[in-house]
Design a protein around this motif. Sequence first.
Motif, PDB file in Angstrom:
ATOM      1  N   ASP A   1       0.813  -1.219   0.000  1.00  0.00           N
ATOM      2  CA  ASP A   1       0.000   0.000   0.000  1.00  0.00           C
ATOM      3  C   ASP A   1       0.847   1.270   0.000  1.00  0.00           C
ATOM      4  O   ASP A   1       0.302   2.371  -0.180  1.00  0.00           O
ATOM      5  N   ASN A   2       2.131   1.129   0.241  1.00  0.00           N
ATOM      6  CA  ASN A   2       3.012   2.308   0.340  1.00  0.00           C
ATOM      7  C   ASN A   2       4.151   2.231  -0.670  1.00  0.00           C
ATOM      8  O   ASN A   2       5.293   2.573  -0.355  1.00  0.00           O
ATOM      9  N   ASN A   3       3.847   1.770  -1.873  1.00  0.00           N
ATOM     10  CA  ASN A   3       4.886   1.601  -2.892  1.00  0.00           C
ATOM     11  C   ASN A   3       5.589   2.905  -3.232  1.00  0.00           C
ATOM     12  O   ASN A   3       6.782   2.911  -3.556  1.00  0.00           O
ATOM     13  N   ASN A   4       4.845   4.017  -3.186  1.00  0.00           N
ATOM     14  CA  ASN A   4       5.473   5.303  -3.515  1.00  0.00           C
ATOM     15  C   ASN A   4       6.535   5.683  -2.491  1.00  0.00           C
ATOM     16  O   ASN A   4       7.585   6.232  -2.828  1.00  0.00           O
ATOM     17  N   ILE A   5       6.275   5.389  -1.217  1.00  0.00           N
ATOM     18  CA  ILE A   5       7.260   5.673  -0.168  1.00  0.00           C
ATOM     19  C   ILE A   5       8.466   4.753  -0.328  1.00  0.00           C
ATOM     20  O   ILE A   5       9.630   5.188  -0.227  1.00  0.00           O
ATOM     21  N   ILE A   6       8.191   3.482  -0.588  1.00  0.00           N
ATOM     22  CA  ILE A   6       9.285   2.514  -0.772  1.00  0.00           C
ATOM     23  C   ILE A   6      10.169   2.935  -1.935  1.00  0.00           C
ATOM     24  O   ILE A   6      11.402   2.942  -1.834  1.00  0.00           O
ATOM     25  N   GLN A   7       9.547   3.296  -3.058  1.00  0.00           N
ATOM     26  CA  GLN A   7      10.330   3.712  -4.227  1.00  0.00           C
ATOM     27  C   GLN A   7      11.153   4.958  -3.925  1.00  0.00           C
ATOM     28  O   GLN A   7      12.331   5.033  -4.307  1.00  0.00           O
ATOM     29  N   ARG A   8      10.560   5.929  -3.219  1.00  0.00           N
ATOM     30  CA  ARG A   8      11.294   7.157  -2.896  1.00  0.00           C
ATOM     31  C   ARG A   8      12.516   6.857  -2.036  1.00  0.00           C
ATOM     32  O   ARG A   8      13.604   7.390  -2.276  1.00  0.00           O
ATOM     33  N   MET A   9      12.356   5.964  -1.061  1.00  0.00           N
ATOM     34  CA  MET A   9      13.494   5.642  -0.191  1.00  0.00           C
ATOM     35  C   MET A   9      14.517   4.772  -0.894  1.00  0.00           C
ATOM     36  O   MET A   9      15.718   4.885  -0.653  1.00  0.00           O
ATOM     37  N   PHE A  10      14.065   3.895  -1.776  1.00  0.00           N
ATOM     38  CA  PHE A  10      15.011   3.116  -2.583  1.00  0.00           C
ATOM     39  C   PHE A  10      15.844   4.054  -3.455  1.00  0.00           C
ATOM     40  O   PHE A  10      17.079   3.933  -3.522  1.00  0.00           O
ATOM     41  N   TYR A  11      15.174   4.977  -4.120  1.00  0.00           N
ATOM     42  CA  TYR A  11      15.880   5.886  -5.016  1.00  0.00           C
ATOM     43  C   TYR A  11      16.820   6.804  -4.243  1.00  0.00           C
ATOM     44  O   TYR A  11      17.898   7.166  -4.740  1.00  0.00           O
ATOM     45  N   ARG A  12      16.428   7.162  -3.036  1.00  0.00           N
ATOM     46  CA  ARG A  12      17.323   7.972  -2.209  1.00  0.00           C
ATOM     47  C   ARG A  12      18.577   7.179  -1.834  1.00  0.00           C
ATOM     48  O   ARG A  12      19.666   7.734  -1.717  1.00  0.00           O
ATOM     49  N   HIS A  13      18.403   5.868  -1.678  1.00  0.00           N
ATOM     50  CA  HIS A  13      19.572   5.021  -1.417  1.00  0.00           C
ATOM     51  C   HIS A  13      20.469   4.961  -2.645  1.00  0.00           C
ATOM     52  O   HIS A  13      21.710   4.977  -2.512  1.00  0.00           O
ATOM     53  N   PHE A  14      19.891   4.903  -3.847  1.00  0.00           N
ATOM     54  CA  PHE A  14      20.709   4.956  -5.059  1.00  0.00           C
ATOM     55  C   PHE A  14      21.492   6.268  -5.103  1.00  0.00           C
ATOM     56  O   PHE A  14      22.655   6.289  -5.524  1.00  0.00           O
ATOM     57  N   ALA A  15      20.846   7.350  -4.672  1.00  0.00           N
ATOM     58  CA  ALA A  15      21.526   8.644  -4.632  1.00  0.00           C
ATOM     59  C   ALA A  15      22.678   8.605  -3.636  1.00  0.00           C
ATOM     60  O   ALA A  15      23.746   9.187  -3.884  1.00  0.00           O
ATOM     61  N   TRP A  16      22.485   7.902  -2.510  1.00  0.00           N
ATOM     62  CA  TRP A  16      23.562   7.766  -1.522  1.00  0.00           C
ATOM     63  C   TRP A  16      24.746   7.006  -2.115  1.00  0.00           C
ATOM     64  O   TRP A  16      25.905   7.421  -1.951  1.00  0.00           O
ATOM     65  N   LEU A  17      24.477   5.903  -2.804  1.00  0.00           N
ATOM     66  CA  LEU A  17      25.541   5.144  -3.455  1.00  0.00           C
ATOM     67  C   LEU A  17      26.287   6.019  -4.460  1.00  0.00           C
ATOM     68  O   LEU A  17      27.527   5.954  -4.570  1.00  0.00           O
ATOM     69  N   THR A  18      25.540   6.834  -5.191  1.00  0.00           N
ATOM     70  CA  THR A  18      26.140   7.707  -6.205  1.00  0.00           C
ATOM     71  C   THR A  18      26.990   8.786  -5.569  1.00  0.00           C
ATOM     72  O   THR A  18      28.137   9.024  -5.976  1.00  0.00           O
ATOM     73  N   ALA A  19      26.455   9.455  -4.550  1.00  0.00           N
ATOM     74  CA  ALA A  19      27.202  10.518  -3.877  1.00  0.00           C
ATOM     75  C   ALA A  19      28.466   9.969  -3.224  1.00  0.00           C
ATOM     76  O   ALA A  19      29.532  10.602  -3.272  1.00  0.00           O
ATOM     77  N   LEU A  20      28.363   8.786  -2.645  1.00  0.00           N
ATOM     78  CA  LEU A  20      29.527   8.205  -1.978  1.00  0.00           C
ATOM     79  C   LEU A  20      30.632   7.893  -2.979  1.00  0.00           C
ATOM     80  O   LEU A  20      31.805   8.203  -2.741  1.00  0.00           O
ATOM     81  N   ARG A  21      30.282   7.289  -4.117  1.00  0.00           N
ATOM     82  CA  ARG A  21      31.339   6.949  -5.079  1.00  0.00           C
ATOM     83  C   ARG A  21      31.957   8.202  -5.687  1.00  0.00           C
ATOM     84  O   ARG A  21      33.162   8.220  -5.967  1.00  0.00           O
ATOM     85  N   TYR A  22      31.182   9.267  -5.874  1.00  0.00           N
ATOM     86  CA  TYR A  22      31.759  10.510  -6.366  1.00  0.00           C
ATOM     87  C   TYR A  22      32.711  11.113  -5.332  1.00  0.00           C
ATOM     88  O   TYR A  22      33.769  11.642  -5.695  1.00  0.00           O
TER      89      TYR A  22
END
Length: 335
Positions: free
Chosen positions: A98-119
């Motif tokens: 029922d909260n797929n939009n929240i899950i997707q937002r937090m997943f994508y924020r984690h992708f952003a964390w992986l990206t920021a860390l490698r940069y």
Amino acid sequence: MHTGKRFTPLEFAKWTRKDTYWMLLLATVPTILYELGLKFLAIPLAPVAILGTSVAFIVGFKNNASYSRLWEARQIYGSIINDSRSFAYTLRDALGTDNNNIIQRMFYRHFAWLTALRYQLREPRSWENMQRHSNQEFQKEHYNIPERQTTLEDELLKFLSHEERQYILSKKNRATQLTALQSEELAALRQKGLINDFQWTQLQQGLMKFTDDQGRAERIKNFPYPRNFSSIATYLLFIFVVMVPFGLLREFDKLGVGTFLEGYSIWLNIPFSAVVTWAFHTLDTVGESSVNPFEGSANDVPITQISRTIEIDMRDMLNESALPAPVMPENNIVL
């Protein structure tokens, strides 16, 4: 990271060719002068051998420390893989469909964390070795550094809303602030009753693991191999490389006495001295090329590939069909 069986002899020869030229020159000059009559240039071999033993120990110590830093960096990113998967399915199952939009937002924020860390980990440091001409030449001919091809600003567009992206870009340590946003959202979900205290604790512990992984990676990135050990290895190696041709002069001069090589064996000093000094110098260079595992060299931990693997796995948990392509080796090099 090199994904082939080995660097080819041609790659190795080209990578070290300038150093090889210097070794040949350092062996040629004393040999010619000795042959011209300056016999006093020959020094006893024993001090050279003793110095060589010392250099072998310190270069071995340095290479062992370099490998330890490289292996620790790989362990850190292995931990990030496991921690990311655990966090992803725990979050997904805690919130439900029922909260797929929240899950997707937090997943994508984690992708952003992986990206920021490698940069952040690819940012150059004054003690790193990618500014060496041989490393730059090898990189230009064999592979590209992904973090040099695009900007962090453009990459974050894929994962964050405009407001979050602007907020993160205004911060100094972007990866830390992305984890802080995740923690803030978890607290809000707890207050709304979408997750219970036990689930919040589990997810918060996942964020703490990411913080620990990031801190361990930053420790390797921002703390170089101690300069005192690095300096003494360089100085002793330089003295040894210079002394070897002088120490072998008399040995090769005596080698041809009574044989057809008499009068000519002295010239063997050039190739053999060059081989000995090249071996020691290249061992030191190999260790130096592995001591900074996030600088963008061919021997780096493949943090871009690992980050993409995590992204694919987590997008698959969202049942997305258009998954990004894995990062593949380029001329046997993957970053």
